[in-house]
Design a protein around this motif. Structure first.
Motif, PDB file in Angstrom:
ATOM      1  N   VAL A 254       0.869  -1.176   0.000  1.00 22.43           N
ATOM      2  CA  VAL A 254       0.000   0.000   0.000  1.00 22.43           C
ATOM      3  C   VAL A 254       0.902   1.221   0.000  1.00 22.43           C
ATOM      4  CG1 VAL A 254      -1.832   1.256   1.169  1.00 22.43           C
ATOM      5  CG2 VAL A 254      -1.769  -1.251   1.291  1.00 22.43           C
ATOM      6  N   THR A 255       0.808   2.029  -1.060  1.00 22.81           N
ATOM      7  CA  THR A 255       1.668   3.196  -1.240  1.00 22.81           C
ATOM      8  C   THR A 255       0.916   4.466  -0.858  1.00 22.81           C
ATOM      9  OG1 THR A 255       2.830   2.088  -3.043  1.00 22.81           O
ATOM     10  CG2 THR A 255       3.084   4.477  -2.893  1.00 22.81           C
ATOM     11  N   GLU A 256       1.628   5.378  -0.220  1.00 28.92           N
ATOM     12  CA  GLU A 256       1.020   6.638   0.186  1.00 28.92           C
ATOM     13  C   GLU A 256       0.394   7.344  -1.017  1.00 28.92           C
ATOM     14  OE1 GLU A 256       2.587   9.598   3.414  1.00 28.92           O
ATOM     15  OE2 GLU A 256       3.401  10.231   1.485  1.00 28.92           O
ATOM     16  N   GLY A 257      -0.849   7.761  -0.858  1.00 32.33           N
ATOM     17  CA  GLY A 257      -1.552   8.450  -1.931  1.00 32.33           C
ATOM     18  C   GLY A 257      -2.332   7.545  -2.854  1.00 32.33           C
ATOM     19  N   ASP A 258      -2.201   6.231  -2.713  1.00 35.79           N
ATOM     20  CA  ASP A 258      -2.909   5.263  -3.564  1.00 35.79           C
ATOM     21  C   ASP A 258      -3.662   4.265  -2.687  1.00 35.79           C
ATOM     22  OD1 ASP A 258      -2.023   6.333  -5.966  1.00 35.79           O
ATOM     23  OD2 ASP A 258      -0.219   5.097  -6.005  1.00 35.79           O
ATOM     24  N   PRO A 259      -4.871   4.611  -2.226  1.00 34.11           N
ATOM     25  CA  PRO A 259      -5.658   3.657  -1.437  1.00 34.11           C
ATOM     26  C   PRO A 259      -5.902   2.375  -2.219  1.00 34.11           C
ATOM     27  CG  PRO A 259      -6.621   5.855  -1.341  1.00 34.11           C
ATOM     28  CD  PRO A 259      -5.557   5.902  -2.404  1.00 34.11           C
ATOM     29  N   VAL A 260      -5.957   1.259  -1.494  1.00 32.88           N
ATOM     30  CA  VAL A 260      -6.130  -0.053  -2.108  1.00 32.88           C
ATOM     31  C   VAL A 260      -7.415  -0.687  -1.590  1.00 32.88           C
ATOM     32  CG1 VAL A 260      -5.165  -2.374  -2.355  1.00 32.88           C
ATOM     33  CG2 VAL A 260      -3.642  -0.379  -2.345  1.00 32.88           C
ATOM     34  N   ALA A 261      -8.312  -1.026  -2.516  1.00 34.48           N
ATOM     35  CA  ALA A 261      -9.534  -1.744  -2.161  1.00 34.48           C
ATOM     36  C   ALA A 261      -9.213  -3.232  -2.045  1.00 34.48           C
ATOM     37  CB  ALA A 261     -10.609  -1.513  -3.213  1.00 34.48           C
ATOM     38  N   LEU A 292      -7.704   0.128   2.254  1.00 39.36           N
ATOM     39  CA  LEU A 292      -6.520   0.442   3.049  1.00 39.36           C
ATOM     40  C   LEU A 292      -5.801   1.633   2.444  1.00 39.36           C
ATOM     41  CD1 LEU A 292      -5.018  -3.118   3.696  1.00 39.36           C
ATOM     42  CD2 LEU A 292      -6.419  -1.758   5.241  1.00 39.36           C
ATOM     43  N   SER A 293      -5.301   2.504   3.288  1.00 38.56           N
ATOM     44  CA  SER A 293      -4.501   3.640   2.843  1.00 38.56           C
ATOM     45  C   SER A 293      -3.316   3.802   3.773  1.00 38.56           C
ATOM     46  CB  SER A 293      -5.339   4.924   2.816  1.00 38.56           C
ATOM     47  OG  SER A 293      -5.912   5.179   4.084  1.00 38.56           O
ATOM     48  N   TYR A 294      -2.275   4.461   3.263  1.00 37.86           N
ATOM     49  CA  TYR A 294      -1.046   4.648   4.036  1.00 37.86           C
ATOM     50  C   TYR A 294      -0.699   6.123   4.031  1.00 37.86           C
ATOM     51  CZ  TYR A 294       3.685   3.831   5.788  1.00 37.86           C
ATOM     52  OH  TYR A 294       4.826   3.834   6.542  1.00 37.86           O
ATOM     53  N   ALA A 298       1.639   5.216   8.948  1.00 41.27           N
ATOM     54  CA  ALA A 298       0.757   4.175   9.475  1.00 41.27           C
ATOM     55  C   ALA A 298      -0.316   3.841   8.449  1.00 41.27           C
ATOM     56  CB  ALA A 298       0.110   4.613  10.783  1.00 41.27           C
ATOM     57  N   LEU A 299      -0.816   2.622   8.537  1.00 41.61           N
ATOM     58  CA  LEU A 299      -1.929   2.184   7.700  1.00 41.61           C
ATOM     59  C   LEU A 299      -3.246   2.564   8.348  1.00 41.61           C
ATOM     60  CD1 LEU A 299      -0.686  -1.363   6.711  1.00 41.61           C
ATOM     61  CD2 LEU A 299      -1.448   0.343   5.064  1.00 41.61           C
ATOM     62  N   SER A 300      -4.223   2.864   7.499  1.00 41.78           N
ATOM     63  CA  SER A 300      -5.585   3.109   7.965  1.00 41.78           C
ATOM     64  C   SER A 300      -6.520   2.197   7.208  1.00 41.78           C
ATOM     65  CB  SER A 300      -5.985   4.574   7.746  1.00 41.78           C
ATOM     66  OG  SER A 300      -5.188   5.437   8.535  1.00 41.78           O
ATOM     67  N   VAL A 301      -7.642   1.828   7.837  1.00 37.93           N
ATOM     68  CA  VAL A 301      -8.611   0.936   7.221  1.00 37.93           C
ATOM     69  C   VAL A 301      -9.994   1.582   7.274  1.00 37.93           C
ATOM     70  CG1 VAL A 301      -8.913  -0.322   9.404  1.00 37.93           C
ATOM     71  CG2 VAL A 301      -9.610  -1.375   7.247  1.00 37.93           C
ATOM     72  N   LEU A 302     -10.741   1.439   6.184  1.00 37.76           N
ATOM     73  CA  LEU A 302     -12.097   1.969   6.079  1.00 37.76           C
ATOM     74  C   LEU A 302     -13.005   0.862   5.566  1.00 37.76           C
ATOM     75  CD1 LEU A 302     -14.269   4.234   5.913  1.00 37.76           C
ATOM     76  CD2 LEU A 302     -13.408   4.705   3.602  1.00 37.76           C
ATOM     77  N   THR A 330     -12.893   5.784   9.343  1.00 32.02           N
ATOM     78  CA  THR A 330     -11.521   5.375   9.060  1.00 32.02           C
ATOM     79  C   THR A 330     -10.779   5.142  10.361  1.00 32.02           C
ATOM     80  OG1 THR A 330     -11.475   6.613   6.976  1.00 32.02           O
ATOM     81  CG2 THR A 330      -9.359   6.047   7.953  1.00 32.02           C
ATOM     82  N   ARG A 331     -10.151   3.969  10.469  1.00 22.85           N
ATOM     83  CA  ARG A 331      -9.418   3.598  11.681  1.00 22.85           C
ATOM     84  C   ARG A 331      -7.933   3.519  11.359  1.00 22.85           C
ATOM     85  NH1 ARG A 331     -10.024   0.118  16.201  1.00 22.85           N
ATOM     86  NH2 ARG A 331      -7.971  -0.169  17.155  1.00 22.85           N
ATOM     87  N   ARG A 332      -7.130   4.254  12.101  1.00 22.31           N
ATOM     88  CA  ARG A 332      -5.672   4.207  11.961  1.00 22.31           C
ATOM     89  C   ARG A 332      -5.152   3.039  12.783  1.00 22.31           C
ATOM     90  NH1 ARG A 332      -1.739   8.217  10.623  1.00 22.31           N
ATOM     91  NH2 ARG A 332       0.269   7.930  11.686  1.00 22.31           N
ATOM     92  N   LEU A 333      -4.441   2.121  12.139  1.00 22.59           N
ATOM     93  CA  LEU A 333      -3.973   0.920  12.816  1.00 22.59           C
ATOM     94  C   LEU A 333      -2.713   1.194  13.629  1.00 22.59           C
ATOM     95  CD1 LEU A 333      -4.446  -1.661   9.925  1.00 22.59           C
ATOM     96  CD2 LEU A 333      -5.941  -1.307  11.903  1.00 22.59           C
ATOM     97  N   ARG A 334      -2.679   0.617  14.808  1.00 22.79           N
ATOM     98  CA  ARG A 334      -1.507   0.726  15.671  1.00 22.79           C
ATOM     99  C   ARG A 334      -0.679  -0.553  15.574  1.00 22.79           C
ATOM    100  NH1 ARG A 334      -4.204   1.919  21.326  1.00 22.79           N
ATOM    101  NH2 ARG A 334      -5.622   0.324  20.520  1.00 22.79           N
TER     102      ARG A 334
END
Length: 387
Positions: A254-261, A292-294, A298-302, A330-334
């Motif tokens: 998962v690359t910053e700026g490119d959310p992945v479904a 998922l987005s970065y 950190a990764l975030s999930v929606l 959106t949840r930021r993963l720890r």
């Protein structure tokens, strides 16, 4: 040999650093030859079993002498040369310091039988370490496996940690907790080596994803020792594993700026889990289950609208907890958290979890029974690591 897909010099994808020469030249790992590249193949199979990850990614490093070792066959030496030219094997005059540098800077686990006694002063965390080293062993059935090990404490180790810090600072040795942010900054740039054909930083058609060497204010090529040219920023990225019943079935970035479904079969592209998980469990996953987005390290999930919902599992040494992910939030993963799509299927961000029991017989340790064995790739850095 059919294991090249497990070799990588991508610092964001590798989980282990392999002391290749140490493995290839270890007769205790079986075979009749003093040096045998087949031992590396056997080790990678054993490491895949240990990690429950058939495509486990390792960062291989070797002393240059191995490429001209007459005890290897000509075909084996030629294969090592090919790996070097293709940028999947790092070759140095002496590999030990580089192996420890990678373990120190990137948190990789080291696979080697070496005790690295001559580097205990430069890397004080080695002495007595119980998390970061694995020993290759020959199993009773003749297969090569790995066992976590406790590193020895040399007899002369009588200097306190604070005194050791002072000695290293006085000698100009940069400590991990002083350079971790600097290493992250170095890894966020695209570097090019002035030497033609450099296997690590010489190709303009792909970014250099290996770890450069940093010496004070200079960023150097590990292979040639010359200063690298900074050609601009790299977008940060993170690796995510698809884990089914405790076994890694696939991985993606998962690359910053490119959310992945991610889902059973996301419309318009993304990660289709059905390609990796041919099982009834995937039928409970929505076509687009999560995104998922970065960003910001950190990764975030929606979860926009999945039919059966999503949970977030948090694993810590003291236990684990699981809670629902609210739709549309959106949840930021720890660290230590994973995304649960189904009771048997989860998405695991990059990191590590090390939970072991002592085995005082030979300096190795045995994984605990139960979930620690089933989930050796659960990703969380040890709490005692210094950042």
């Amino acid at each position: 040999m059919p294991f090249e897909h497990r070799l990588t010099l991508d610092s964001s994808a590798a989980e282990y650093v392999i002391d290749v020469a140490n493995v290839v030249r270890e007769p205790a790992l079986g075979g009749t030859r003093a040096a045998d590249l087949g031992r590396l193949a056997g080790l990678l199979d054993g490491l895949a079993d240990f990690a429950r990850d058939p495509a486990v990614q390792v960062y291989p490093i070797t002393d240059r002498s191995l490429l001209v070792d007459g005890r290897l066959t000509p075909a084996e030496r030629q294969l090592l040369e090919c790996w070097y030219r293709d940028g999947v094997l790092e070759v140095l005059p002496r590999a030990d310091d580089r192996i420890l540098e990678l373990a120190d800077a990137l948190g990789l686990r080291v696979v080697s039988a070496d005790n690295f006694l001559d580097f205990h002063r430069a890397y004080p965390w080695i002495a007595g370490d119980r998390d970061r080293f694995l020993r290759p062993v020959l199993e009773p059935g003749g297969r090569i496996g790995v066992r976590p090990r406790i590193m020895p404490v040399p007899e002369e180790w009588q200097v306190s940690r604070k005194e050791e810090e002072g000695l290293l600072l006085q000698a100009g040795v940069v400590r991990r907790w002083e350079r971790s942010a600097q290493h992250r900054a170095v890894l966020s740039r695209d570097w090019r080596c002035p030497e033609n054909g450099c296997p690590l930083f010489g190709s303009a058609d792909r970014p250099g994803t290996a770890l450069p060497r940093r010496r004070k204010d200079r960023v150097l090529c590990p292979t040639h020792g010359v200063q690298l040219a900074d050609t601009g920023p790299l977008r940060p990225r993170a690796q995510v594993k698809v884990v089914m019943d405790g076994t890694v079935r696939g991985r993606f970035m998962v690359t910053e700026g490119d959310p992945v479904a991610v889902g059973r079969a996301p419309a318009g592209g993304g990660v289709a889990l059905g390609a990796w998980v041919g099982d009834s469990a995937v039928e409970s996953v929505s076509r687009t289950h999560v995104v998922l987005s970065y960003d910001g390290g950190a990764l975030s999930v929606l979860d926009e609208r999945s039919a059966n919902g999503t949970r977030v599992r948090r694993r810590l040494p003291g236990g684990e907890s699981t809670g629902p992910l609210e739709h549309g939030v959106t949840r930021r993963l720890r660290k230590g958290e994973s995304v649960v799509l189904h009771d048997r299927l989860e998405l695991l961000p990059s990191g590590r979890q090390f939970v072991f029991e002592d085995d005082p017989t030979d300096g190795t340790v045995t994984a605990r029974e139960g979930s620690a064995v089933a989930e050796p790739t659960m990703m969380q850095l040890p709490l005692h690591d210094v950042e």
